[in-house]
Design a protein around this motif. Structure first.
Motif, mmCIF file in Angstrom:
data_model
loop_
_atom_site.group_PDB
_atom_site.id
_atom_site.type_symbol
_atom_site.label_atom_id
_atom_site.label_comp_id
_atom_site.label_asym_id
_atom_site.label_seq_id
_atom_site.Cartn_x
_atom_site.Cartn_y
_atom_site.Cartn_z
ATOM 1 N N ASP B 231 0.812 -1.222 0.000
ATOM 2 C CA ASP B 231 0.000 0.000 0.000
ATOM 3 C C ASP B 231 0.845 1.272 0.000
ATOM 4 O O ASP B 231 0.307 2.348 -0.245
ATOM 5 C CB ASP B 231 -1.011 0.005 1.151
ATOM 6 C CG ASP B 231 -0.374 0.106 2.524
ATOM 7 O OD1 ASP B 231 0.841 -0.156 2.651
ATOM 8 O OD2 ASP B 231 -1.090 0.442 3.472
ATOM 9 N N PHE B 234 5.559 2.615 -4.662
ATOM 10 C CA PHE B 234 5.403 3.650 -5.705
ATOM 11 C C PHE B 234 4.722 3.094 -6.956
ATOM 12 O O PHE B 234 4.297 3.865 -7.817
ATOM 13 C CB PHE B 234 6.759 4.282 -6.056
ATOM 14 C CG PHE B 234 7.698 3.365 -6.798
ATOM 15 C CD1 PHE B 234 8.574 2.545 -6.110
ATOM 16 C CD2 PHE B 234 7.709 3.316 -8.191
ATOM 17 C CE1 PHE B 234 9.443 1.693 -6.785
ATOM 18 C CE2 PHE B 234 8.567 2.469 -8.875
ATOM 19 C CZ PHE B 234 9.438 1.650 -8.173
ATOM 20 N N LEU B 236 1.913 1.418 -6.746
ATOM 21 C CA LEU B 236 0.525 1.102 -6.374
ATOM 22 C C LEU B 236 -0.476 1.584 -7.413
ATOM 23 O O LEU B 236 -1.381 0.845 -7.818
ATOM 24 C CB LEU B 236 0.186 1.699 -5.005
ATOM 25 C CG LEU B 236 -1.245 1.412 -4.528
ATOM 26 C CD1 LEU B 236 -1.458 -0.076 -4.280
ATOM 27 C CD2 LEU B 236 -1.581 2.187 -3.251
ATOM 28 N N LYS B 237 -0.313 2.834 -7.859
ATOM 29 C CA LYS B 237 -1.270 3.399 -8.804
ATOM 30 C C LYS B 237 -1.364 2.534 -10.053
ATOM 31 O O LYS B 237 -2.465 2.191 -10.508
ATOM 32 C CB LYS B 237 -0.836 4.826 -9.166
ATOM 33 C CG LYS B 237 -1.779 5.588 -10.053
ATOM 34 C CD LYS B 237 -1.461 7.094 -10.003
ATOM 35 C CE LYS B 237 -2.358 7.886 -10.922
ATOM 36 N NZ LYS B 237 -1.966 7.755 -12.343
ATOM 37 N N LEU B 240 -3.239 -0.654 -9.297
ATOM 38 C CA LEU B 240 -4.691 -0.480 -9.156
ATOM 39 C C LEU B 240 -5.336 -0.253 -10.514
ATOM 40 O O LEU B 240 -6.423 -0.771 -10.798
ATOM 41 C CB LEU B 240 -4.996 0.685 -8.204
ATOM 42 C CG LEU B 240 -4.485 0.522 -6.763
ATOM 43 C CD1 LEU B 240 -5.021 1.648 -5.882
ATOM 44 C CD2 LEU B 240 -4.855 -0.834 -6.177
#
Lengths: 290, 290, 290, 290
Positions: B231, B234, B236-237, B240
């Motif tokens: 979580d 770097f 993560l985006k 997702l």
């Protein structure tokens, strides 16, 4: 080509996964003088993320003991000490604390006293005072804890049995709690091994509980105990006997038997339990002192 | 004194925690020839506990990819590969399998093809055939899987996107799934980095899903996907967005966002999830072939 | 207003969290005739998600036993049976299986035989055959397992001790493995309780292992054993003694001592371990039959 | 026969697993008057193990919100509130706290204000003051937290967005963070549903973050946020968008995407994470107040 090397080095630092993002806690290797052992003595120290920044804050201390034949570099290098501590502190599952790994493998592997080698005296009379005068430590029982693996698991239990007034918590992992006579890899005729294991047996943790006076038992109850051992570990029997002895003496303790053997995978996962466990106790003790 | 050293060595081997109790699986470092890359190429192989003994048994294979700037020794040395695999196989949470760690960091760090460096061709045309003719492997889609971290997480996704007919499962950890332009530690004017990251962007995993034809999507559904990312990572985006793209395309996948960052602590814990995940799939595929 | 009620009902069904999204596995309450017990007998059956759809497929079976004073509705209602099974099967951590919860609390709470109440005979001679002729079951040792809590944990161990040729796995939770004489809530002068606990003691699980012949021990080794008990459970001592007896007899077993007491929270979490454990065994046995 | 019944009842109480061993925390159902809603209003309260005994101690408070169509009895009855809280407090993984479950399902299911139904006003102007004057509560931001599931997950986020000065922590589970237009089970032409969902949309949590002023964002950073959502949940997309919005605004948060769906199994496991999470914050805040 040099450019390439530099670049690859840079990527390496990041992509391969820092143990050391800026501002994270880190391990240092140091030495301290010992008159009792008549030599300089190594240790490792983990300083938490904000130790350098919060210069007016004092921290709890965990003494984290290595196993037989190991050294103060074991937890940092084989046990991922900084990686685990950083992970848990950044998510607040552990509170910031100082972690000290003594060196007990050099010259004579043992945590206890014999006439030639008074390691236990060194630990209590020199190491703890040294730590408490050289680092910003909350120097009381409520913020001083022990943990350790194998022979360091015995060290953990024995130190807390001898000095329950000194520690709020003791977490033993795969503790070698008394001499095991059936270990094929030990030559018990070897004079050094014989001596090492005689000391182990002299500090039999189960016997200590069974023979403890009511007053001693009352003191043992002031420590929060945690016994953690793998279900395939050769020390399992000793650990279960210790648990039963503690329960018979009505000394509260946490017990976990998890999947595993006498391996670093086990102790790695154990540290993820140990740090939150002592953290909750450190926190509660800070509150009660208000 | 020599006696002492030997003894201490012996204790060390045991108490410090074997990765190698007798009969446990172990890692070997090897090389294989590559015409495509015009050189010998390193790899690591983990052979499971009973591989030497059950000489008439064939095993599933997991290809386990390292990150940018890393090498085939990363998973064995930083990722505790043998320790984790042994732990899970001895308790039967993972099935016995062969694990191959290719070397993709040497000369030009990337898993994909450019005219001078056809690594993806090497992987499919040379490495997989080499593994399948030199080890006792079940050489079909149902028993061949991919996993990897960071740039190896992209490798995992891209290889399975390009060849869904080859793999039953793909487990990406902290996948660097397209070029990130805001990484302070990358000098994008450096010609090597520019080239590396151009290839990364040419293989943008999110775009691939968004632009996939219905037929391609049907093929992607034959792979079991698993996306695992910290979580605080770097990437993560990107991860997702990949999850949302996969869900929009109605391609089933497992997603886990757990506590953590771009670190070996994260990937260490991820392997404890990845091996049981691919094991259940390998097992089911063995049953369905009856 | 009726509209409102209907609407609220509808939302309730969804937002409050289905145990029963369409196509998920579900529990049914049924009865079966018993000549031995001279009555109709209740049971609960969990049918997995694809049971109705895959009409040519046979499934493994887990017999899941309730505790003293309980009934066949305990696991479905207090133990979240369908919720847990669905969760684990949908993510493939458990394989699809049929789960049978017998009723052993009515009339005389006990899993064993006495002259008036031959429950063990009922279980083996009537219930298992009934299940295997009324459901699509893989009717062999490799796909038949036992699990249970407290007195059902004893039932689990004893049934597998008496008939190791019938079960591939036995998972005991907080097993009440012999008579405990110090339970304040039991009136041992009460004739019913006296009789119940005499049967418990007649089936002392620890004594059984200690007194087992080499041939019997060889048979016990064909079962995969799992002992799971809370560290604050009043049955802990008995469970640790059982583990030590099994290890002395060199019968492999998994042991877990986790945080907890004699509560449904403990058994709830235990089922999350038990279902994957028996699933891996069922899967391996399906493969070995090829 | 009466004897038998009594005995069986007694055994039942124990063996079937107490939620209520003597001295454990327990749930009570109560009512409180509301002028704003013009009625008496139900709530559930969990009082921790030592609440009755330590009569001079004040406790932190967690407000734990139910989902759409639910009621204040949901967490106690479907969510095993007392069982989980007792388990975690007895092992010290959670600190002793009071847990309040408001009733928001009756009459008009929604946590927010509309002209006829000012539930949010009730919560802030009546419920919190009532709790703080009727229970021994530490009545400050540092010891007041929110958690909730589905529509209660939106309530959690929105209340903390509207009043960041009131709460130290907000833990949203499977949060329904804005109106979803594609839910087959909602009749959006139904006037009640239309009104409910209009309020949901008026409190769109993602939009709130995207449109927040720098000053508002600074305030939001004073809350510890935790987003927890199942990977198969229909609210996943909204939750991921919320996470991305929070990261874009540089508001620190914990994110967990775990295996699961919109079910009580998920929320049950979430509470095991939520209580330690808020406990660590409560503890730290007690220390900082020294």
């Amino acid at each position: 080509m040099k450019k390439l090397t530099t670049t690859i080095l840079l990527i390496f630092l990041v992509f391969a996964g820092f143990a050391q993002w800026p501002g994270w806690g880190k391990v240092e290797y140091k030495t301290m003088p010992s008159k009792i052992l008549n030599q300089d003595r190594e240790y490792a120290v983990y300083l938490p993320p904000n130790y350098e920044k919060n210069t007016d804050k004092n921290y709890p201390v965990l003494y984290l003991l290595h196993g037989g034949g190991g050294s103060h570099t074991d937890w940092p290098e084989k046990g991922s000490l900084a990686g685990i501590a950083n992970q848990l502190m950044l998510s607040n599952e552990a509170t910031e604390m100082i972690i000290i790994c003594p060196e007990a493998g050099k010259d004579f592997m043992n945590y206890f006293n014999n006439p030639d080698w008074r390691y236990e005296d060194y630990f209590f009379d020199e190491m703890i005072p040294f730590v408490e005068s050289n680092y910003r430590v909350i120097a009381d029982k409520g913020h001083r804890a022990l943990a350790g693996l194998s022979m360091g698991g015995q060290g953990t239990v024995v130190y807390a049995q001898h000095h329950p007034e000194m520690f709020c918590a003791a977490y033993t992992m795969s503790g070698y709690l008394y001499r095991h006579d059936n270990l094929f890899w030990i030559d018990f005729n070897d004079p050094v091994q014989k001596k090492v294991h005689q000391l182990v047996e002299d500090n039999n943790c189960v016997k200590f509980v069974n023979e403890a006076s009511p007053e001693k038992i009352a003191n043992l109850k002031t420590v929060k105990w945690f016994v953690d051992c793998g279900d395939d570990d050769f020390t399992l029997k000793a650990n279960l006997e210790f648990v039963l002895a503690m329960q018979a003496a009505e000394i509260p303790l946490q017990t976990r038997i998890r999947d595993g053997n006498h391996t670093w995978e086990y102790w790695h996962s154990a540290l993820y339990i140990a740090l939150p466990f002592v953290s909750d106790i450190f926190r509660d003790n800070s509150i009660q002192q208000q």
